[in-house]
Design a protein around this motif. Structure first.
Motif, PDB file in Angstrom:
ATOM      1  N   GLN A  87       0.818  -1.205   0.000  1.00 57.11           N
ATOM      2  CA  GLN A  87       0.000   0.000   0.000  1.00 57.11           C
ATOM      3  C   GLN A  87       0.860   1.267   0.000  1.00 57.11           C
ATOM      4  N   SER A  88       2.022   1.210   0.601  1.00 58.20           N
ATOM      5  CA  SER A  88       2.916   2.372   0.592  1.00 58.20           C
ATOM      6  C   SER A  88       3.433   2.646  -0.822  1.00 58.20           C
ATOM      7  N   ILE A  89       3.797   1.590  -1.533  1.00 51.24           N
ATOM      8  CA  ILE A  89       4.264   1.764  -2.914  1.00 51.24           C
ATOM      9  C   ILE A  89       3.136   2.319  -3.783  1.00 51.24           C
ATOM     10  N   ILE A  90       1.946   1.745  -3.625  1.00 48.05           N
ATOM     11  CA  ILE A  90       0.796   2.240  -4.392  1.00 48.05           C
ATOM     12  C   ILE A  90       0.550   3.713  -4.073  1.00 48.05           C
ATOM     13  N   GLY A  91       0.633   4.056  -2.780  1.00 50.69           N
ATOM     14  CA  GLY A  91       0.367   5.433  -2.376  1.00 50.69           C
ATOM     15  C   GLY A  91       1.348   6.422  -2.972  1.00 50.69           C
ATOM     16  N   LEU A  92       2.621   6.040  -3.082  1.00 51.70           N
ATOM     17  CA  LEU A  92       3.622   6.955  -3.628  1.00 51.70           C
ATOM     18  C   LEU A  92       3.330   7.292  -5.090  1.00 51.70           C
ATOM     19  N   PHE A  93       2.821   6.312  -5.847  1.00 49.34           N
ATOM     20  CA  PHE A  93       2.501   6.565  -7.251  1.00 49.34           C
ATOM     21  C   PHE A  93       1.079   7.102  -7.416  1.00 49.34           C
ATOM     22  N   ALA A  94       0.112   6.422  -6.774  1.00 45.07           N
ATOM     23  CA  ALA A  94      -1.295   6.724  -7.025  1.00 45.07           C
ATOM     24  C   ALA A  94      -1.757   7.990  -6.332  1.00 45.07           C
ATOM     25  N   MET A  95      -1.178   8.312  -5.191  1.00 47.43           N
ATOM     26  CA  MET A  95      -1.615   9.499  -4.467  1.00 47.43           C
ATOM     27  C   MET A  95      -0.584  10.624  -4.559  1.00 47.43           C
ATOM     28  N   ALA A  96       0.659  10.356  -4.101  1.00 48.44           N
ATOM     29  CA  ALA A  96       1.670  11.415  -4.077  1.00 48.44           C
ATOM     30  C   ALA A  96       2.031  11.870  -5.489  1.00 48.44           C
ATOM     31  N   GLY A  97       2.368  10.924  -6.371  1.00 49.82           N
ATOM     32  CA  GLY A  97       2.739  11.290  -7.734  1.00 49.82           C
ATOM     33  C   GLY A  97       1.611  11.955  -8.485  1.00 49.82           C
ATOM     34  N   TYR A  98       0.418  11.440  -8.298  1.00 52.48           N
ATOM     35  CA  TYR A  98      -0.770  12.003  -8.942  1.00 52.48           C
ATOM     36  C   TYR A  98      -1.012  13.439  -8.473  1.00 52.48           C
ATOM     37  N   MET A  99      -0.977  13.631  -7.160  1.00 48.38           N
ATOM     38  CA  MET A  99      -1.224  14.965  -6.603  1.00 48.38           C
ATOM     39  C   MET A  99      -0.157  15.962  -7.037  1.00 48.38           C
ATOM     40  N   LEU A 100       1.107  15.540  -7.023  1.00 42.74           N
ATOM     41  CA  LEU A 100       2.182  16.461  -7.386  1.00 42.74           C
ATOM     42  C   LEU A 100       2.005  16.983  -8.804  1.00 42.74           C
ATOM     43  N   GLY A 101       1.680  16.095  -9.733  1.00 42.52           N
ATOM     44  CA  GLY A 101       1.524  16.518 -11.119  1.00 42.52           C
ATOM     45  C   GLY A 101       0.428  17.535 -11.298  1.00 42.52           C
ATOM     46  N   PHE A 102      -0.730  17.273 -10.727  1.00 47.36           N
ATOM     47  CA  PHE A 102      -1.859  18.165 -10.932  1.00 47.36           C
ATOM     48  C   PHE A 102      -1.745  19.441 -10.095  1.00 47.36           C
ATOM     49  N   ALA A 103      -1.259  19.306  -8.868  1.00 43.34           N
ATOM     50  CA  ALA A 103      -1.157  20.489  -8.008  1.00 43.34           C
ATOM     51  C   ALA A 103      -0.161  21.500  -8.562  1.00 43.34           C
ATOM     52  N   TYR A 104       1.005  21.028  -9.007  1.00 41.93           N
ATOM     53  CA  TYR A 104       1.997  21.950  -9.547  1.00 41.93           C
ATOM     54  C   TYR A 104       1.547  22.544 -10.878  1.00 41.93           C
ATOM     55  N   ALA A 105       0.779  21.789 -11.648  1.00 46.80           N
ATOM     56  CA  ALA A 105       0.236  22.338 -12.896  1.00 46.80           C
ATOM     57  C   ALA A 105      -0.705  23.495 -12.601  1.00 46.80           C
ATOM     58  N   ILE A 106      -1.596  23.306 -11.641  1.00 50.01           N
ATOM     59  CA  ILE A 106      -2.522  24.376 -11.255  1.00 50.01           C
ATOM     60  C   ILE A 106      -1.749  25.561 -10.698  1.00 50.01           C
ATOM     61  N   ASP A 107      -0.714  25.285  -9.904  1.00 53.64           N
ATOM     62  CA  ASP A 107       0.102  26.350  -9.327  1.00 53.64           C
ATOM     63  C   ASP A 107       0.803  27.173 -10.409  1.00 53.64           C
ATOM     64  N   GLU A 108       1.166  26.534 -11.514  1.00 48.82           N
ATOM     65  CA  GLU A 108       1.842  27.229 -12.612  1.00 48.82           C
ATOM     66  C   GLU A 108       0.871  27.963 -13.531  1.00 48.82           C
ATOM     67  N   GLY A 109      -0.418  27.809 -13.296  1.00 48.08           N
ATOM     68  CA  GLY A 109      -1.396  28.554 -14.076  1.00 48.08           C
ATOM     69  C   GLY A 109      -2.110  27.779 -15.164  1.00 48.08           C
ATOM     70  N   VAL A 110      -1.916  26.449 -15.229  1.00 50.25           N
ATOM     71  CA  VAL A 110      -2.668  25.647 -16.192  1.00 50.25           C
ATOM     72  C   VAL A 110      -4.142  25.697 -15.799  1.00 50.25           C
ATOM     73  N   PRO A 111      -5.056  25.989 -16.732  1.00 48.64           N
ATOM     74  CA  PRO A 111      -6.475  26.091 -16.383  1.00 48.64           C
ATOM     75  C   PRO A 111      -6.971  24.855 -15.641  1.00 48.64           C
ATOM     76  N   THR A 112      -7.719  25.072 -14.583  1.00 46.33           N
ATOM     77  CA  THR A 112      -8.168  23.975 -13.731  1.00 46.33           C
ATOM     78  C   THR A 112      -9.041  22.988 -14.483  1.00 46.33           C
ATOM     79  N   GLY A 113      -9.874  23.477 -15.398  1.00 42.89           N
ATOM     80  CA  GLY A 113     -10.714  22.589 -16.179  1.00 42.89           C
ATOM     81  C   GLY A 113      -9.904  21.662 -17.074  1.00 42.89           C
ATOM     82  N   LEU A 114      -8.810  22.171 -17.631  1.00 42.36           N
ATOM     83  CA  LEU A 114      -7.948  21.338 -18.465  1.00 42.36           C
ATOM     84  C   LEU A 114      -7.257  20.273 -17.615  1.00 42.36           C
TER      85      LEU A 114
END
Length: 314
Positions: A87-114
């Motif tokens: 579950q820790s391995i899954i969490g690093l990819f499925a939760m942490a990696g997923y969140m990092l990609g989308f959160a930093y994209a929004i932080d950089e100004g990528v439209p939230t809908g996109l």
């Protein structure tokens, strides 16, 4: 279609018995689910105005994990070392990696809908990754659906590039986040079974993700959260609406309604997110972006229907 916390349906035990609530109750349930499912992107968009992304993700996951910890320890099956590692391995990819990609994209100004639209392309990525990892054969209809969906994303991205001010490289971040979730979703088919109740899975993966974000924040020189109310409103929004309500209602709906009906409603998350972001933050929204989103959703539906036919024939 799992947009916010980044978890795979195969990670959980979902009851196979479906009751049939009255139609208006079913639509009310699905409407609330749609709002909560879309809220994660909006909550992150709100929170990034008050603190760095890594700090938001640290406190979001830490608080969520600690709230669930007593329930995870006292109820459900015993947590063995093997289950914790998987579950820790899954969490690093499925939760942490997923969140990092989308959160930093929004932080950089990528439209939230996109960003939400790219999250909706998860079924396509799973199909493509299944080819080399699982030897899956792809039907012509699935290839057609994927081509249509990619065309739609290009249309939306072109409109966003014209109307927004995010750097071009930032548009790659949500794709990487989505691929992180898709990769672990497919890969765990080869791992030892580790099906857990949702509260145990969310607890383990949240705390593991919090540990990663703690390291990132420590290296960045800041761990303590800001005292301003905007930060805490954003964090609580993400915990209550996106994590607990979003995933709780998702599995509650699956226990009472057909998976096809639940999934079809969640395909409305990107347009809801785009309209919501336009109303709250004035993000770009054009006719070309709307048409591109419709094209993408049509392609995703085609792929999902072919996948559903394949599974029903097993």
């Amino acid at each position: 279609m799992l947009t916010d916390t980044g978890l795979s349906p195969e990670t959980f035990e979902v009851p196979h018995r479906h009751r049939s609530p009255t139609d208006w109750k079913a639509w009310l349930l699905l409407t609330v689910l749609l709002v909560c499912w879309s809220s994660g992107f909006i909550g992150m968009r709100f929170a990034v105005g008050h603190a760095p992304v890594s700090l938001i993700l640290l406190w979001r996951n830490l608080i969520a994990g600690l709230v669930l910890l007593p329930f995870a320890l006292l109820t459900g099956p015993r947590l063995t070392l093997q289950v914790l590692v998987v579950q820790s391995i899954i969490g690093l990819f499925a939760m942490a990696g997923y969140m990092l990609g989308f959160a930093y994209a929004i932080d950089e100004g990528v439209p939230t809908g996109l960003v939400a639209l790219i999250a909706d392309m998860l079924p396509l990525a799973i199909v493509l990754i299944s080819i080399p990892l699982l030897g899956q054969v792809i039907a012509r209809g699935e290839w057609l659906g994927m081509a249509i969906a990619v065309l739609g994303v290009l249309m939306v991205s072109a409109g966003a590039l014209h109307a927004g001010d995010a750097p071009i490289w930032a548009y790659v971040l949500p794709i990487l986040g989505m691929l992180s979730l898709a990769f672990v979703t497919v890969s765990q088919k080869r791992w030892p079974a580790s099906v857990l109740p949702i509260h145990q899975t969310l607890c383990i993966q949240s705390l593991v993700s919090a540990a990663l974000f703690l390291l990132i924040c420590w290296r960045g020189g800041r761990i303590a959260p800001p005292l301003e109310s905007g930060f805490w409103i954003g964090v609580l929004w993400l915990i209550v609406l996106a994590t607990f309500a979003g995933y709780g209602l998702y599995y509650f709906s699956l226990a009472r309604l057909s998976p096809a009906r639940v999934s079809s409603v969640l395909y409305l998350s990107p347009p809801v997110t785009m309209i919501w972001a336009r109303a709250m933050f004035g993000e770009p929204l054009s006719l070309a972006m709307g048409l591109g989103m419709a094209v993408t959703l049509a392609g995703i539906v085609i792929v999902s229907r072919y996948q559903g036919e394949a599974h029903s024939g097993v």
